[in-house]
Design a protein around this motif. Structure first.
Motif, PDB file in Angstrom:
ATOM      1  N   GLN A 295       0.810   1.114  -3.203  1.00 59.16           N
ATOM      2  CA  GLN A 295       1.892   0.564  -2.465  1.00 59.16           C
ATOM      3  C   GLN A 295       3.447   1.050  -3.104  1.00 59.16           C
ATOM      4  O   GLN A 295       4.382   1.208  -2.312  1.00 59.16           O
TER       5      GLN A 295
ATOM      6  N   ARG B 227      10.265  -7.305   1.361  1.00 57.43           N
ATOM      7  CA  ARG B 227      10.041  -6.834   2.490  1.00 57.43           C
ATOM      8  C   ARG B 227      10.293  -7.883   3.459  1.00 57.43           C
ATOM      9  O   ARG B 227      10.227  -9.271   3.022  1.00 57.43           O
TER      10      ARG B 227
ATOM     11  N   GLU C 187       6.997  -6.559   8.186  1.00 56.21           N
ATOM     12  CA  GLU C 187       7.147  -5.123   7.453  1.00 56.21           C
ATOM     13  C   GLU C 187       5.941  -4.865   6.660  1.00 56.21           C
ATOM     14  O   GLU C 187       5.635  -5.842   5.977  1.00 56.21           O
ATOM     15  N   ARG C 188       5.494  -3.674   6.539  1.00 56.83           N
ATOM     16  CA  ARG C 188       4.597  -3.276   5.730  1.00 56.83           C
ATOM     17  C   ARG C 188       4.858  -2.793   4.374  1.00 56.83           C
ATOM     18  O   ARG C 188       4.201  -3.215   3.180  1.00 56.83           O
ATOM     19  N   ARG C 189       5.949  -1.964   4.553  1.00 57.37           N
ATOM     20  CA  ARG C 189       6.354  -1.320   3.191  1.00 57.37           C
ATOM     21  C   ARG C 189       7.711  -2.187   2.484  1.00 57.37           C
ATOM     22  O   ARG C 189       8.607  -2.701   3.204  1.00 57.37           O
TER      23      ARG C 189
END
Length: 289
Positions: A117, A149, A153-155
């Protein structure tokens, strides 16, 4: 204008014993008090260095002056400093406040990310920029960051916090060492391949107008550094002079046993000299080198 603190939420971790508080503007702040166990100048350092980071375009929390009333201190048992053998109430008045990253939404802010990540952090390249700022300001502590985040959102995005030990904490001097002011994981530097990896933040610091630095310094309450304006003037003059040394300090870290820049290409010193020649011309470059 200071933001008035209206409610205490909880105590925060860390040597300055900050408190999470709600402001009258509806935002939540990490508040550091004048009588924190580290030094009163930690508040000045936090305010000035965070403003410089923002001026360079780095991702830093918004900072404000926070007014904490005597009534709130007296009526909130948790607003006290643990000094080891003794405890004392937090000092009312103007304090430093840093907007709490992520607000109060659980699970949206992380102190640590696994390697996979971390590699996907949206602004991972900014770790090179904050390294330049920490070298410029003589951060005597390790670089601190949190990862935030938004919902769906993933990032994550890195947000750079905690500037209290810039200017060597309460001593307001510069004691440079290669491994000071750096992030503890080399992963964040592995894509650094040359001076271009530090742009645009490095050039923004090297060419930051003196007025920008003086304006940020003028907003620091004098009571946060003993009230002697000459002390702040000396600090700013030293800061402005150090702009020409940022690359040298980064280079020392790059050559350290940490070996943080595995993708660095070419001779760093040669690249630095070529940059100076191209930017200022031969006569000025000779004076700097």
């Amino acid at each position: 204008m200071a933001v008035v603190a209206v409610q205490h939420i909880r105590r925060m971790r860390g040597g300055a014993q900050g408190q999470l508080m709600l402001g009258a503007d509806g935002h939540v702040y990490v508040v550091k008090f004048q009588n924190n166990p580290q030094h009163i100048r930690v508040l000045a350092n936090e305010f000035l260095a965070t403003r410089l980071a923002a001026a360079a375009g780095l991702t830093a929390p918004q900072v404000e002056l926070i007014e904490v009333s005597s009534w709130l201190v007296e009526n909130t048992a948790e607003l006290e400093m643990d000094l080891g053998r003794t405890r004392e109430k937090c000092r009312p008045g103007l304090q430093f406040g840093s907007r709490f990253v992520g607000g109060l939404m659980p699970g949206q802010v992380m102190d640590f990310l696994p390697e996979e990540q971390l590699a996907e952090v949206k602004n991972l390249g900014e770790f090179a920029g904050i390294l330049a700022l920490d070298k410029w300001t003589g951060n005597a502590n390790g670089r601190q960051a949190v990862f935030a985040r938004k919902q769906r959102e993933r990032r994550y995005r890195a947000v750079f916090i905690d500037y209290g030990y810039c200017f060597h904490a309460g001593e307001w001097r510069f004691e440079d060492a290669p491994l000071r002011g750096v992030y503890y994981r080399n992963d964040v530097y592995r894509e650094v391949s040359g001076w271009e990896s530090f742009e645009p933040w490095l050039t923004r610091m090297e060419t930051m107008p003196a007025d920008t630095v003086w304006e940020a310094a003028s907003e620091v309450p004098p009571e946060w550094y003993g009230g002697d304006l000459s002390d702040m003037e000396v600090l700013v003059e030293k800061l402005l002079a150090r702009r020409s040394r940022i690359r040298e300090l980064i280079e020392e870290f790059g050559k350290s046993d940490r070996a943080p820049f595995p993708k660095w290409v070419g001779d760093g010193k040669k690249v630095e000299e070529e940059w100076k020649m191209g930017r200022w011309g031969s006569r000025i470059a000779e004076r700097i080198m």
